[in-house]
Design an enzyme around this catalytic site. Structure first.
Site, PDB file in Angstrom:
ATOM      1  N   ASP A 117       0.863  -1.186   0.000  1.00  0.00           N
ATOM      2  CA  ASP A 117       0.000   0.000   0.000  1.00  0.00           C
ATOM      3  C   ASP A 117       0.903   1.240   0.000  1.00  0.00           C
ATOM      4  O   ASP A 117       1.841   1.340   0.813  1.00  0.00           O
ATOM      5  CB  ASP A 117      -0.905   0.008   1.229  1.00  0.00           C
ATOM      6  N   ILE A 118       0.634   2.181  -0.939  1.00  0.00           N
ATOM      7  CA  ILE A 118       1.446   3.411  -1.032  1.00  0.00           C
ATOM      8  C   ILE A 118       1.108   4.308   0.165  1.00  0.00           C
ATOM      9  O   ILE A 118      -0.067   4.595   0.444  1.00  0.00           O
ATOM     10  CB  ILE A 118       1.160   4.150  -2.349  1.00  0.00           C
ATOM     11  N   GLU A 162      -4.590   2.227  -4.466  1.00  0.00           N
ATOM     12  CA  GLU A 162      -3.148   2.257  -4.314  1.00  0.00           C
ATOM     13  C   GLU A 162      -2.604   0.954  -3.745  1.00  0.00           C
ATOM     14  O   GLU A 162      -1.461   0.908  -3.286  1.00  0.00           O
ATOM     15  CB  GLU A 162      -2.746   3.435  -3.405  1.00  0.00           C
TER      16      GLU A 162
END
Length: 626
Positions: A488-489, A532
């Site tokens: 996950d960004i 994301e």
């Protein structure tokens, strides 16, 4: 003088029967057996039962000499005593059998008197279980020994509801067993022929569906059962304890022979009310009577049913013989073999019936006439069935030939159109092949597009879900490790709000390129899970390998600069890792949940790091998806 001579002649004539009756049967042992019927005397017992002592004290003129080749007194209520004297004129002492060759006698008492004293007494008959017999044989056998110069008197008391037939034969035991082998072989051949014909006609019935073959199977099944009951074979092998049924079976199977024989005749010869109205009605009436008597034969006593059954059998055999000859005279093709078959079968039945009524002597021919005739008849009727099938096959072949000729004409008329059609088909096949190849290329492209995320070029979530399920099943089956990375960004929503969605899309593409650099094996899979979030599936990879891949991806993303105008930014990601050997084939949800928990722990620890999940032990419940 003349008067004296006449008186002497009268005395001699009066004494002749006594002298004749006193003549014993002399056993010399040369032939191996001896028929005793001509040496038998018989006496009808009065209303009260007589004992051996009173019978031995009878005057000679009260005995009646049989003097024939068979002892056959027909049906009646009388009880008979039979006497035969046997002497040994010098043959060596050897074990002998006294055979009473009629196995359906109800009660038989045999007394052996030697030297004026009762030596042995035996009680036999088909009203006693088969196990009580002196020798295990369908006929009644009495073992005895006759020394040289010895004379033996045999008294036999017979009380029966069947025909009063008492065929007596004295056998050397070794010769008896040799002859019995021949008789057993004869019966084995007969029953073998019948069994083969039953199976053959059942096959024909199944093949063509013609009910006449089924009726014929019923006939050739009932006939050997009737003969086996009459000759004692069924009592020996099929129902040795059923003494009452042993008598009733003769009635039941005899009437079933007439029932199925009539049904087969009417059907096979096409005897209908239109072409033979009288014979059709007579045959149907006789079949109804036979069916009723077969049913009644189960309950009604044997002595009340035997004479009517024989009459029905005689009428049925004669009627069907006449019917077959009538159809032959009318040139019915099916009646050619049929008439010959029934001549043999029904002639044997008529001979047997006349023998029971004492109109013919009881001998080997009359007793086995039905077996021999039915065996020949069964074979001939099988030939008739084969002849019918051959004719039907010939008709079908001729019809097929006519169809082939018509087909040839049609082919000649259509040759030109067929050539044109073949050329058109060839051209069409080429075009179809080209279009098929084009469609395959397009389908491959569509499959790739349907499984690829349009923005990042990685696989999409649907493709990942399918691949993930298959990988878990394979890892479970082969007990291999399986690793899942969930990325996950960090702060992507804030980044998106600050720089806009177009820049955010470029950011997602950059992250996808970094992930793609370290997912290089053919079995590995990288996909965009949503927004994301990214996932990496590493089959056959333990925890250490998964951790190294995760760290390389995290470092690559952190070190890769992302230029926005004059500004260079650096992104970070949080990664949750789950490496397990699945203990269930449907553990996809649990594995994903553990990786998700590790991802949230990485974010909770400050982001930009890799956290490895610790799955619970196998016995603990899998975590629920929250």
């Amino acid at each position: 003088m003349n008067k004296t001579i006449i008186q002497l002649l009268l005395v001699l004539v009066t004494a002749l029967p006594v002298v004749a009756s006193a003549r014993p049967a002399m056993w010399d042992g040369q032939a191996g057996h001896m028929e005793l019927s001509r040496f038998v005397d018989y006496w009808a017992e009065p209303s009260g039962p007589a004992n051996l002592e009173s019978v031995r004290n009878l005057r000679e003129d009260q005995w009646q000499r049989n003097g024939k080749d068979s002892v056959s007194l027909g049906y009646g209520d009388e009880v008979y005593w039979f006497r035969v004297r046997i002497g040994n004129q010098g043959a060596p002492s050897a074990p002998l059998f006294l055979e009473i060759g009629y196995p359906v006698l109800d009660h038989v008492e045999v007394y052996l008197v030697n030297g004026g004293r009762l030596a042995e007494r035996h009680v036999m008959g088909d009203k006693k279980p088969f196990r009580d017999r002196l020798v295990d044989h369908r006929n009644f056998l009495v073992p005895l020994t006759l020394s040289p110069g010895e004379n033996l008197s045999v008294y036999i008391r017979v009380d029966t509801s069947s025909s009063m037939q008492v065929p007596l034969t004295l056998w050397d035991q070794a010769a008896f067993y040799v002859a019995e082998q021949s008789r057993s072989m004869f019966e084995g051949v007969y029953y073998g022929i019948v069994l083969v014909m039953i199976l053959y006609n059942l096959f024909v019935y199944v093949a063509v569906g013609e009910r006449s073959f089924l009726y014929y199977v019923g006939y050739i099944l009932a006939m050997p059962l009737f003969l086996a009951s009459l000759h004692g074979v069924s009592f020996q092998y099929l129902w040795p304890e059923a003494t009452r049924w042993n008598d009733q079976a003769i009635i039941v199977f005899l009437n079933l022979v007439i029932l199925f024989g009539g049904a087969f005749s009417v059907r096979f010869l096409n005897v209908s009310r239109s072409n033979h109205p009288i014979m059709n009605r007579l045959t149907m009436s006789l079949m109804v009577v036979a069916a009723l008597m077969a049913a009644a034969g189960i309950l009604v006593p044997y002595h009340l049913m035997i004479l009517p059954s024989i009459v029905v059998a005689f009428l049925g055999c004669t009627g069907m013989l006449i019917l077959s000859l009538m159809r032959w005279l009318r040139k019915d093709p099916a009646a050619r073999y049929y008439a010959l078959a029934w001549v043999f079968m029904l002639f044997g039945g008529i001979v047997l019936a006349l023998s029971k009524f004492t109109m013919l002597p009881r001998n080997l021919l009359t007793e086995n006439a039905t077996q021999v005739g039915s065996a020949i008849g069964v074979i001939l009727l099988s030939v008739a069935l084969a002849d019918r099938l051959n004719k039907e096959k010939k008709r079908a072949f001729e019809a097929q030939q006519r169809l082939l000729q018509e087909e040839r004409k049609a082919r000649m008329a259509q040759e030109k159109s067929l050539r044109i059609q073949r050329e058109a088909n060839t051209l069409l096949e080429q075009r179809v092949h080209e279009r098929t190849q084009d469609l395959e290329v397009v389908n491959d492209q569509l499959r790739e597009l349907s499984s690829t995320d349009a923005l990042t070029g990685l696989k999409n979530r649907g493709h990942f879900d399918r691949a993930f399920s298959s990988a878990v099943v394979k890892a479970y089956r082969f007990e291999q490790p399986l690793s899942l990375l969930l990325l996950d960004i960090d702060h992507f929503k804030k980044f998106n709000d600050t720089y806009g969605h177009l820049v955010g899309d470029d950011c997602l593409q950059m992250v996808a390129n970094c992930i793609r650099q370290y997912v290089t094996r053919p079995q590995d899979l990288a996909a965009r899970y949503g927004g994301e979030e990214f996932v990496v599936l590493l089959p056959d990879t333990p925890e250490e390998g998964a951790l190294r891949v995760a760290e390389k991806i995290r470092q690559e993303i952190e070190q890769t600069g992302f230029r926005i105008s004059e500004e260079v930014l650096h992104l970070t990601v949080s990664i949750g890792v789950c490496a397990v050997c699945p203990h269930q084939a449907d553990a996809t949800k649990a594995i994903f949940c553990w990786a998700d928990e590790a991802l949230y722990e990485a974010k909770g620890r400050g982001r930009n790091q890799v956290v490895v999940s610790e799955p619970p032990p196998v016995q603990e419940a899998e975590p629920a998806i929250g």
